[in-house]
Design a protein around this motif. Sequence first.
Motif, PDB file in Angstrom:
ATOM      1  N   ARG A  96      28.883 170.366  97.482  1.00  0.00           N
ATOM      2  CA  ARG A  96      27.462 170.403  96.763  1.00  0.00           C
ATOM      3  C   ARG A  96      27.654 170.413  95.111  1.00  0.00           C
ATOM      4  N   ARG A  97      28.892 171.058  94.967  1.00  0.00           N
ATOM      5  CA  ARG A  97      29.007 171.309  93.497  1.00  0.00           C
ATOM      6  C   ARG A  97      29.377 169.926  92.683  1.00  0.00           C
ATOM      7  N   ASP A  98      29.560 168.920  93.431  1.00  0.00           N
ATOM      8  CA  ASP A  98      29.778 167.578  92.789  1.00  0.00           C
ATOM      9  C   ASP A  98      28.537 166.883  92.420  1.00  0.00           C
ATOM     10  N   PHE A  99      27.288 167.501  92.841  1.00  0.00           N
ATOM     11  CA  PHE A  99      26.069 167.005  92.391  1.00  0.00           C
ATOM     12  C   PHE A  99      25.563 167.560  91.062  1.00  0.00           C
ATOM     13  N   THR A 100      25.120 166.465  90.087  1.00  0.00           N
ATOM     14  CA  THR A 100      24.641 166.939  88.802  1.00  0.00           C
ATOM     15  C   THR A 100      23.279 166.384  88.630  1.00  0.00           C
ATOM     16  N   ILE A 101      22.701 165.659  89.435  1.00  0.00           N
ATOM     17  CA  ILE A 101      21.224 165.236  89.039  1.00  0.00           C
ATOM     18  C   ILE A 101      20.512 165.529  90.505  1.00  0.00           C
ATOM     19  N   ALA A 102      19.402 166.174  90.182  1.00  0.00           N
ATOM     20  CA  ALA A 102      18.474 166.281  91.241  1.00  0.00           C
ATOM     21  C   ALA A 102      17.188 165.589  91.033  1.00  0.00           C
ATOM     22  N   ILE A 103      16.681 164.800  92.184  1.00  0.00           N
ATOM     23  CA  ILE A 103      15.376 164.270  91.889  1.00  0.00           C
ATOM     24  C   ILE A 103      14.226 164.751  92.892  1.00  0.00           C
ATOM     25  N   ASP A 122      10.579 157.911  99.488  1.00  0.00           N
ATOM     26  CA  ASP A 122      11.120 156.581 100.081  1.00  0.00           C
ATOM     27  C   ASP A 122      11.440 155.705  98.774  1.00  0.00           C
ATOM     28  N   ALA A 123      10.601 155.373  97.708  1.00  0.00           N
ATOM     29  CA  ALA A 123      11.021 154.514  96.686  1.00  0.00           C
ATOM     30  C   ALA A 123      12.149 155.110  95.935  1.00  0.00           C
ATOM     31  N   VAL A 124      12.361 156.322  95.896  1.00  0.00           N
ATOM     32  CA  VAL A 124      13.542 156.732  94.996  1.00  0.00           C
ATOM     33  C   VAL A 124      14.645 156.511  95.992  1.00  0.00           C
ATOM     34  N   GLU A 125      14.680 156.527  97.404  1.00  0.00           N
ATOM     35  CA  GLU A 125      15.771 156.277  98.212  1.00  0.00           C
ATOM     36  C   GLU A 125      16.391 155.091  98.204  1.00  0.00           C
ATOM     37  N   ALA A 126      15.165 154.274  97.754  1.00  0.00           N
ATOM     38  CA  ALA A 126      15.492 152.673  97.968  1.00  0.00           C
ATOM     39  C   ALA A 126      16.202 152.412  97.049  1.00  0.00           C
ATOM     40  N   LEU A 127      16.537 152.978  95.868  1.00  0.00           N
ATOM     41  CA  LEU A 127      17.484 152.636  94.589  1.00  0.00           C
ATOM     42  C   LEU A 127      18.723 153.250  94.967  1.00  0.00           C
ATOM     43  N   PHE A 128      18.921 154.007  95.996  1.00  0.00           N
ATOM     44  CA  PHE A 128      20.177 154.654  96.449  1.00  0.00           C
ATOM     45  C   PHE A 128      21.144 153.476  96.611  1.00  0.00           C
ATOM     46  N   ASP A 129      22.406 153.493  95.860  1.00  0.00           N
ATOM     47  CA  ASP A 129      23.428 152.432  96.329  1.00  0.00           C
ATOM     48  C   ASP A 129      24.125 152.954  97.402  1.00  0.00           C
ATOM     49  N   GLY A 180      24.206 154.157  91.126  1.00  0.00           N
ATOM     50  CA  GLY A 180      25.225 153.909  89.993  1.00  0.00           C
ATOM     51  C   GLY A 180      26.491 154.511  90.263  1.00  0.00           C
ATOM     52  N   GLY A 181      26.733 155.389  89.152  1.00  0.00           N
ATOM     53  CA  GLY A 181      27.806 156.204  89.189  1.00  0.00           C
ATOM     54  C   GLY A 181      27.557 157.744  89.236  1.00  0.00           C
ATOM     55  N   HIS A 182      26.440 157.887  89.587  1.00  0.00           N
ATOM     56  CA  HIS A 182      25.757 159.332  89.546  1.00  0.00           C
ATOM     57  C   HIS A 182      25.554 159.822  91.065  1.00  0.00           C
ATOM     58  N   ASN A 183      26.125 161.109  91.370  1.00  0.00           N
ATOM     59  CA  ASN A 183      25.901 161.614  92.431  1.00  0.00           C
ATOM     60  C   ASN A 183      24.426 162.437  92.326  1.00  0.00           C
ATOM     61  N   GLN A 193      22.695 169.527  86.198  1.00  0.00           N
ATOM     62  CA  GLN A 193      22.641 169.557  84.910  1.00  0.00           C
ATOM     63  C   GLN A 193      20.999 168.572  84.550  1.00  0.00           C
ATOM     64  N   LEU A 194      20.656 167.849  85.363  1.00  0.00           N
ATOM     65  CA  LEU A 194      19.456 167.174  85.130  1.00  0.00           C
ATOM     66  C   LEU A 194      18.474 167.040  86.449  1.00  0.00           C
ATOM     67  N   ALA A 195      17.314 167.537  86.264  1.00  0.00           N
ATOM     68  CA  ALA A 195      16.268 167.477  87.433  1.00  0.00           C
ATOM     69  C   ALA A 195      15.205 166.738  86.895  1.00  0.00           C
ATOM     70  N   LEU A 196      14.755 165.616  87.645  1.00  0.00           N
ATOM     71  CA  LEU A 196      13.750 164.802  87.385  1.00  0.00           C
ATOM     72  C   LEU A 196      12.621 164.990  88.571  1.00  0.00           C
ATOM     73  N   VAL A 197      11.275 165.368  87.985  1.00  0.00           N
ATOM     74  CA  VAL A 197      10.330 165.019  89.091  1.00  0.00           C
ATOM     75  C   VAL A 197       9.701 163.962  89.053  1.00  0.00           C
ATOM     76  N   VAL A 198       9.680 162.950  89.925  1.00  0.00           N
ATOM     77  CA  VAL A 198       9.417 161.467  89.871  1.00  0.00           C
ATOM     78  C   VAL A 198       8.155 161.270  91.050  1.00  0.00           C
ATOM     79  N   GLY A 199       7.143 160.761  90.618  1.00  0.00           N
ATOM     80  CA  GLY A 199       5.986 160.382  91.363  1.00  0.00           C
ATOM     81  C   GLY A 199       5.257 159.288  90.927  1.00  0.00           C
ATOM     82  N   THR A 200       4.025 159.229  91.659  1.00  0.00           N
ATOM     83  CA  THR A 200       3.086 158.200  91.371  1.00  0.00           C
ATOM     84  C   THR A 200       2.232 158.136  89.942  1.00  0.00           C
ATOM     85  N   CYS A 201       2.272 159.588  89.536  1.00  0.00           N
ATOM     86  CA  CYS A 201       1.664 159.918  88.060  1.00  0.00           C
ATOM     87  C   CYS A 201       0.191 159.352  87.953  1.00  0.00           C
ATOM     88  N   GLY A 202      -0.448 159.796  89.204  1.00  0.00           N
ATOM     89  CA  GLY A 202      -1.901 159.248  89.260  1.00  0.00           C
ATOM     90  C   GLY A 202      -2.923 159.920  88.450  1.00  0.00           C
TER      91      GLY A 202
END
Length: 219
Positions: A6-13, A22-29, A55-58, A87-96
């Motif tokens: 788990r220490r190798d993950f630097t980005i959280a969504i 589901d939309a975010v996971e659709a972007l997983f390579d 991409g190149g991010h875990n 190091q970076l946490a993103l809150v991603v949503g529909t922004c209604g």
Amino acid sequence: MGPNSRRDFTIAIICALPLEADAVEALFDETYDRLSRLYGRESGDTNAYVNGRIGGHNVVLCYMPGTGKSSAASVAARLRASYTSIQLALVVGTCGGTPYGPYSTQIFLGDVIISDAVIEYDFGKQYPGGFHRTTGVSNSLGPPNQEIRSLLAGLRAKRALQEFQGEMLQQLFTIQHSELQWRRPDFVDDVLFKASYHHRHYVPPSSPKCRCFNEALKM
């Protein structure tokens, strides 16, 4: 091959709704793990995670059990306990709840909104005439760190913004052709109403469609 721990993950969504996740996971390579079967989690952490690569991010995708500040705060606290290298946490949503942008620019369905501050929508004072929400940026939860602010400033440049938009369109094209649910609905199903329209209750209660939808088809 995925990271070792788990220490190798630097980005959280973080997503509040399953549809958003589901939309975010659709972007997983690549998907490494689901529901912590491989990487586990700290004792007492009840969050649901999906681990993968964009991409190149875990990236670790975190599902919220519900909307609201208390839910978001508890999810974020447990996330930090299990994933200490974030190091970076993103809150991603529909922004209604965002009808207009700067300079009264109207925001349409499909637009991408990037926030540079977090403001508590229910933070303010109660007066005899009602509740007045505090909207000043100085009363927000604090600005992002310098690296993120520099990135956001760079995206405001014309050429950088055009390049960024081109990359987004490419990603959108990819997921729309990978799964039918991400394609634009047919014009028969894409029914729009004025913002002032008073919608009726849903029938049945569990249905995502409003009664107005059927009435619009009869018009």
